[in-house]
Scaffold this motif. Structure first.
Motif, PDB file in Angstrom:
ATOM      1  N   SER A 370       0.830  -1.203   0.000  1.00  0.00           N
ATOM      2  CA  SER A 370       0.000   0.000   0.000  1.00  0.00           C
ATOM      3  C   SER A 370       0.867   1.256   0.000  1.00  0.00           C
ATOM      4  O   SER A 370       0.558   2.238  -0.685  1.00  0.00           O
ATOM      5  N   PHE A 371       1.971   1.218   0.766  1.00  0.00           N
ATOM      6  CA  PHE A 371       2.879   2.374   0.806  1.00  0.00           C
ATOM      7  C   PHE A 371       3.494   2.628  -0.565  1.00  0.00           C
ATOM      8  O   PHE A 371       3.558   3.769  -1.031  1.00  0.00           O
ATOM      9  N   TYR A 372       3.947   1.565  -1.227  1.00  0.00           N
ATOM     10  CA  TYR A 372       4.516   1.728  -2.559  1.00  0.00           C
ATOM     11  C   TYR A 372       3.470   2.260  -3.533  1.00  0.00           C
ATOM     12  O   TYR A 372       3.790   3.033  -4.456  1.00  0.00           O
ATOM     13  N   GLY A 373       2.209   1.850  -3.334  1.00  0.00           N
ATOM     14  CA  GLY A 373       1.142   2.366  -4.180  1.00  0.00           C
ATOM     15  C   GLY A 373       0.968   3.858  -4.023  1.00  0.00           C
ATOM     16  O   GLY A 373       0.768   4.589  -5.013  1.00  0.00           O
ATOM     17  N   VAL A 374       1.054   4.356  -2.783  1.00  0.00           N
ATOM     18  CA  VAL A 374       0.930   5.796  -2.543  1.00  0.00           C
ATOM     19  C   VAL A 374       2.077   6.547  -3.216  1.00  0.00           C
ATOM     20  O   VAL A 374       1.871   7.591  -3.854  1.00  0.00           O
ATOM     21  N   VAL A 379       4.159   9.965  -7.691  1.00  0.00           N
ATOM     22  CA  VAL A 379       5.041  10.080  -8.853  1.00  0.00           C
ATOM     23  C   VAL A 379       4.228  10.341 -10.114  1.00  0.00           C
ATOM     24  O   VAL A 379       4.597  11.186 -10.952  1.00  0.00           O
ATOM     25  N   MET A 380       3.107   9.641 -10.257  1.00  0.00           N
ATOM     26  CA  MET A 380       2.261   9.846 -11.431  1.00  0.00           C
ATOM     27  C   MET A 380       1.644  11.245 -11.437  1.00  0.00           C
ATOM     28  O   MET A 380       1.427  11.829 -12.514  1.00  0.00           O
ATOM     29  N   THR A 381       1.353  11.785 -10.268  1.00  0.00           N
ATOM     30  CA  THR A 381       0.837  13.156 -10.198  1.00  0.00           C
ATOM     31  C   THR A 381       1.879  14.141 -10.713  1.00  0.00           C
ATOM     32  O   THR A 381       1.575  15.042 -11.509  1.00  0.00           O
ATOM     33  N   ILE A 382       3.122  13.977 -10.256  1.00  0.00           N
ATOM     34  CA  ILE A 382       4.207  14.838 -10.730  1.00  0.00           C
ATOM     35  C   ILE A 382       4.420  14.640 -12.231  1.00  0.00           C
ATOM     36  O   ILE A 382       4.657  15.599 -12.985  1.00  0.00           O
ATOM     37  N   TYR A 383       4.327  13.402 -12.661  1.00  0.00           N
ATOM     38  CA  TYR A 383       4.450  13.051 -14.085  1.00  0.00           C
ATOM     39  C   TYR A 383       3.413  13.824 -14.909  1.00  0.00           C
ATOM     40  O   TYR A 383       3.743  14.440 -15.935  1.00  0.00           O
ATOM     41  N   GLY A 384       2.157  13.808 -14.462  1.00  0.00           N
ATOM     42  CA  GLY A 384       1.097  14.479 -15.202  1.00  0.00           C
ATOM     43  C   GLY A 384       1.278  15.980 -15.264  1.00  0.00           C
ATOM     44  O   GLY A 384       1.096  16.601 -16.330  1.00  0.00           O
ATOM     45  N   VAL A 385       1.631  16.600 -14.129  1.00  0.00           N
ATOM     46  CA  VAL A 385       1.859  18.049 -14.115  1.00  0.00           C
ATOM     47  C   VAL A 385       3.011  18.411 -15.051  1.00  0.00           C
ATOM     48  O   VAL A 385       2.948  19.416 -15.790  1.00  0.00           O
ATOM     49  N   LEU A 419      -0.648   3.770 -18.441  1.00  0.00           N
ATOM     50  CA  LEU A 419      -0.556   3.455 -17.005  1.00  0.00           C
ATOM     51  C   LEU A 419      -1.860   3.780 -16.288  1.00  0.00           C
ATOM     52  O   LEU A 419      -2.303   3.037 -15.405  1.00  0.00           O
ATOM     53  N   PHE A 420      -2.488   4.888 -16.667  1.00  0.00           N
ATOM     54  CA  PHE A 420      -3.773   5.236 -16.048  1.00  0.00           C
ATOM     55  C   PHE A 420      -4.816   4.174 -16.350  1.00  0.00           C
ATOM     56  O   PHE A 420      -5.595   3.781 -15.460  1.00  0.00           O
ATOM     57  N   ALA A 421      -4.844   3.690 -17.589  1.00  0.00           N
ATOM     58  CA  ALA A 421      -5.821   2.654 -17.953  1.00  0.00           C
ATOM     59  C   ALA A 421      -5.571   1.369 -17.167  1.00  0.00           C
ATOM     60  O   ALA A 421      -6.507   0.739 -16.657  1.00  0.00           O
ATOM     61  N   ILE A 422      -4.299   0.969 -17.034  1.00  0.00           N
ATOM     62  CA  ILE A 422      -3.977  -0.257 -16.301  1.00  0.00           C
ATOM     63  C   ILE A 422      -4.364  -0.135 -14.830  1.00  0.00           C
ATOM     64  O   ILE A 422      -4.967  -1.047 -14.256  1.00  0.00           O
ATOM     65  N   PHE A 480      -5.064  10.539  -9.837  1.00  0.00           N
ATOM     66  CA  PHE A 480      -3.896   9.965  -9.169  1.00  0.00           C
ATOM     67  C   PHE A 480      -3.666  10.643  -7.821  1.00  0.00           C
ATOM     68  O   PHE A 480      -3.351   9.984  -6.823  1.00  0.00           O
ATOM     69  N   TRP A 481      -3.836  11.952  -7.784  1.00  0.00           N
ATOM     70  CA  TRP A 481      -3.614  12.690  -6.533  1.00  0.00           C
ATOM     71  C   TRP A 481      -4.657  12.312  -5.482  1.00  0.00           C
ATOM     72  O   TRP A 481      -4.321  12.115  -4.303  1.00  0.00           O
ATOM     73  N   ILE A 482      -5.903  12.178  -5.896  1.00  0.00           N
ATOM     74  CA  ILE A 482      -6.960  11.792  -4.955  1.00  0.00           C
ATOM     75  C   ILE A 482      -6.677  10.414  -4.376  1.00  0.00           C
ATOM     76  O   ILE A 482      -6.830  10.169  -3.167  1.00  0.00           O
ATOM     77  N   GLN A 483      -6.233   9.494  -5.210  1.00  0.00           N
ATOM     78  CA  GLN A 483      -5.912   8.151  -4.731  1.00  0.00           C
ATOM     79  C   GLN A 483      -4.711   8.159  -3.791  1.00  0.00           C
ATOM     80  O   GLN A 483      -4.606   7.324  -2.897  1.00  0.00           O
ATOM     81  N   ALA A 484      -3.804   9.122  -3.982  1.00  0.00           N
ATOM     82  CA  ALA A 484      -2.609   9.194  -3.133  1.00  0.00           C
ATOM     83  C   ALA A 484      -2.934   9.708  -1.738  1.00  0.00           C
ATOM     84  O   ALA A 484      -2.348   9.251  -0.755  1.00  0.00           O
ATOM     85  N   VAL A 485      -3.862  10.661  -1.629  1.00  0.00           N
ATOM     86  CA  VAL A 485      -4.103  11.304  -0.330  1.00  0.00           C
ATOM     87  C   VAL A 485      -5.325  10.760   0.404  1.00  0.00           C
ATOM     88  O   VAL A 485      -5.532  11.091   1.570  1.00  0.00           O
ATOM     89  N   LYS A 486      -6.128   9.926  -0.241  1.00  0.00           N
ATOM     90  CA  LYS A 486      -7.317   9.429   0.428  1.00  0.00           C
ATOM     91  C   LYS A 486      -6.932   8.431   1.525  1.00  0.00           C
ATOM     92  O   LYS A 486      -5.862   7.798   1.463  1.00  0.00           O
ATOM     93  N   PRO A 487      -7.754   8.254   2.564  1.00  0.00           N
ATOM     94  CA  PRO A 487      -7.441   7.290   3.626  1.00  0.00           C
ATOM     95  C   PRO A 487      -7.288   5.880   3.071  1.00  0.00           C
ATOM     96  O   PRO A 487      -7.978   5.487   2.130  1.00  0.00           O
ATOM     97  N   ARG A 488      -6.368   5.125   3.652  1.00  0.00           N
ATOM     98  CA  ARG A 488      -6.114   3.757   3.187  1.00  0.00           C
ATOM     99  C   ARG A 488      -7.175   2.779   3.670  1.00  0.00           C
ATOM    100  O   ARG A 488      -7.219   1.635   3.221  1.00  0.00           O
TER     101      ARG A 488
END
Length: 604
Positions: A370-374, A379-385, A419-422, A480-488
């Motif tokens: 789960s930590f690696y997922g966050v 990283v994907m958020t930074i990638y998109g920006v 990656l987003f689709a996967i 991606f950002w919402i998934q990163a900061v939402k409660p686990r």
């Protein structure tokens, strides 16, 4: 807002981003000088002249001030706070220099058409100025000191317990802090301290650790020590509150708070709020309603459990002859009980530990997944920006693109879409309409990519194409950002709140301190809170909603003996809640987890 932006971690984010900026800028400067130096040494006079150009001179000052701010920030705990405070405000000088950096003589004469830097940070500077102005105008108060206590601990440690009259318009939540200023000490600088009093109290309490005599806290100690003889009213300016609440009771039913030394201050505020809320309830009615709520939550969890899982996982389960709904929730709960109980047995049994090494490694890998997922989502958020920024720059600036830049844009964009689709199909839960919108966006993005390839628009997008590009990449980045900061966890706390139960079900307060003198000053307040709860609810019911454990590690035996004498008649000490050894935090968390497991059907 905290659901989308982790405001409770903003100070840590600010520090990490600041250090990253200093590091990146330093490395960029090294590479820049290396590149220009090599060309200059090869005889290219044009590059030698650049070292004394106006844009380079402003660059020298920028890197100098950035390093100054970075170094003083790193050593902020070893230098006077006033020095750190002043040095940190040199960032505004950096902003001015950065604006002048691109508006140099060649830009002013029209010889070069540089991209101006001010447009990238003007909006944030404007917001900062408005925020500071609003705080200074609307949230600054002058209030008298009600009382104070000067505490001397072991190893020459000192502590000030400051109590101020609370201004009528000053409202706060547990965990927030305020800035204080005493004009008799310093007319210009504010100093931040956590608030220890409860949100409904008429008194604002601050526990202030005293450092050297020449520091602001040392001068405050001297002022208060002198004031004990003349009884002169001390006026204090207060500004705030700042920060975010310590705990979000809308998401959690239980809370373990651990504080060391003066770190207990925000926990005391939370303790007072929790007990005040509990005392407004009738214990018999409260436990009856909680039982009904937990029964309803259990039914809801059993109904929702089978519907969890990704679209790919549920399709795979259907292809194997299972159902679209997947596993029954009771099977998942039983597996959870089994795994947790086994891990606790293994922790205390060396033979089991050796036999279960492989399973422990699997459990650790599963827990860290789960930590690696966050991290991946961030990283994907930074990638998109970054994609949006590069694409806008390459498609709008009047510059000739290097060979291959168009291919780079297309490759990285298609990789981002893929990656987003996967992730959206194979990993995210499909129990909400937004997840099916993700899949639809993935399909649309594939078609758009194909269209841009056919028309060869990757580096020549029109304004309409750029708008579509921004909407697609921006939507995926936001997800991606919402998934990163939402409660686990999957909290059902809202169901309890709908029933009118807004207080925590249980608060565990753990305090570790090496100052017996500090305990002498603070424990009477904690003991009074505990006594009030016991008197209203009874000992057994009080222990169901509150646990207080204090660990005193002072090495001064005389101070320990004095403390034991003072605590001899208190219920907290008599019940064993105050001990004189170091805590086993792992055991404390384990006991809490075992208690939750034993009541798994009754907790949420």
């Amino acid at each position: 807002i905290n659901k989308f932006i982790p405001l409770n971690r903003m100070l840590a984010i600010h520090s990490h981003l600041g250090y990253c900026m200093v590091g990146f800028l330093f490395l960029a400067t090294v590479f820049f000088f290396t590149f220009f130096g090599v060309l200059c040494s090869d005889g290219d006079q044009a590059f030698c002249d650049k070292f004394t150009s106006e844009i380079m001179i402003t660059g020298y000052f920028i890197i100098g001030f950035v390093l100054l701010v970075g170094i003083t920030s790193f050593f902020r705990h070893r230098i006077p706070y006033e020095v750190f405070y002043i040095m940190h405000h040199f960032v505004f000088v950096i902003y001015i220099l950065t604006t002048a950096h691109t508006f140099d003589n060649k830009q002013r004469s029209g010889e070069n058409n540089r991209s101006q830097t001010f447009k990238w940070y003007s909006a944030t500077i404007l917001y900062y100025v408005c925020d500071r102005a609003a705080m200074y105008i609307n949230n600054r108060f002058r209030t008298p000191m009600v009382s104070n206590s000067l505490v001397r601990g072991s190893e020459s440690s000192r502590m000030i317990l400051l109590r101020l009259k609370r201004p009528a318009l000053f409202t706060f939540q547990p965990g927030q802090y305020a800035f204080l200023k005493v004009r008799g000490i310093d007319r210009n600088h504010w100093h931040p301290f956590s608030i220890a009093s409860g949100p409904q109290s008429d008194i604002l309490e601050f526990y202030i650790e005293v450092f050297k005599d020449e520091s602001w806290t040392g001068k405050l100690w001297a002022v208060l020590e002198e004031n004990t003889s003349n009884s002169k009213t001390v006026w204090v300016e207060i500004m705030g509150p700042y920060g975010v609440p310590l705990a979000d009771t809308t998401q959690f039913s239980h809370s373990i708070t651990v504080g060391a030394g003066t770190g207990i201050v925000p926990m005391l505020s939370m303790l007072k709020q929790h007990v005040r809320q509990v005392l407004r309830l009738d214990p018999a009615t409260y436990f009856r309603e909680m039982k009904e709520v937990q029964s309803r939550l259990h039914r809801l969890d059993r109904a929702r459990g089978p519907r969890r899982g990704s679209v790919a996982g549920r399709l795979w389960n259907l292809c194997r002859g299972g159902s679209w709904d997947g596993l029954d929730v009771s099977m998942r709960q039983e597996q959870l009980r089994s795994d947790l109980r086994k891990s606790f047995v293994v922790r205390h049994n060396s033979d089991e530990l050796l036999e279960s090494r492989g399973e422990i490694i699997k459990a650790v890998n599963k827990a860290t997944r789960s930590f690696y997922g966050v991290v991946f989502m961030i990283v994907m958020t930074i990638y998109g920006v970054s994609l949006i920024g590069f694409t806008y720059s390459w498609c709008t600036l009047q510059i000739e693109l290097y060979p291959g830049m168009s291919e780079v844009t297309s490759a990285f964009t298609c990789l981002f879409f893929g990656l987003f689709a996967i992730i959206s199909i194979g990993f995210w839960d499909s129990n909400h309409i937004i997840n099916y919108l993700d899949i639809a966006i993935s399909v649309v993005s594939g078609l758009v990519c194909w269209y841009w390839f056919v028309k060869d628009l990757w580096a020549n997008m029109t304004s309409v194409d750029l708008l579509n590009y921004t909407l697609l990449v921006g939507y995926m980045t936001f997800r991606f950002w919402i998934q990163a900061v939402k409660p686990r966890h999957q909290s059902s706390r809202q169901e309890a709140i709908k029933s009118g139960i807004t207080t925590l079900e249980r608060l565990d307060l753990v305090w570790v301190t090496r100052s017996a003198s500090l305990v002498t000053e603070i424990v009477p307040d904690i003991n009074q809170i505990w006594d009030n709860l016991v008197q209203a609810w009874g000992v057994d019911d009080a222990r169901e909603v509150l646990s207080v454990r204090i660990f005193v590690t002072d090495t001064d035996e005389q101070a320990i003996r004095v403390l034991k004498t003072q605590l001899a008649g208190t219920k907290l000490y008599q019940s064993g809640n105050i001990t004189f050894d170091r805590p086993d935090l792992g055991q404390i968390i384990e006991d809490h987890s075992l208690n939750m497991i034993s009541q798994l059907d009754n907790s949420h």
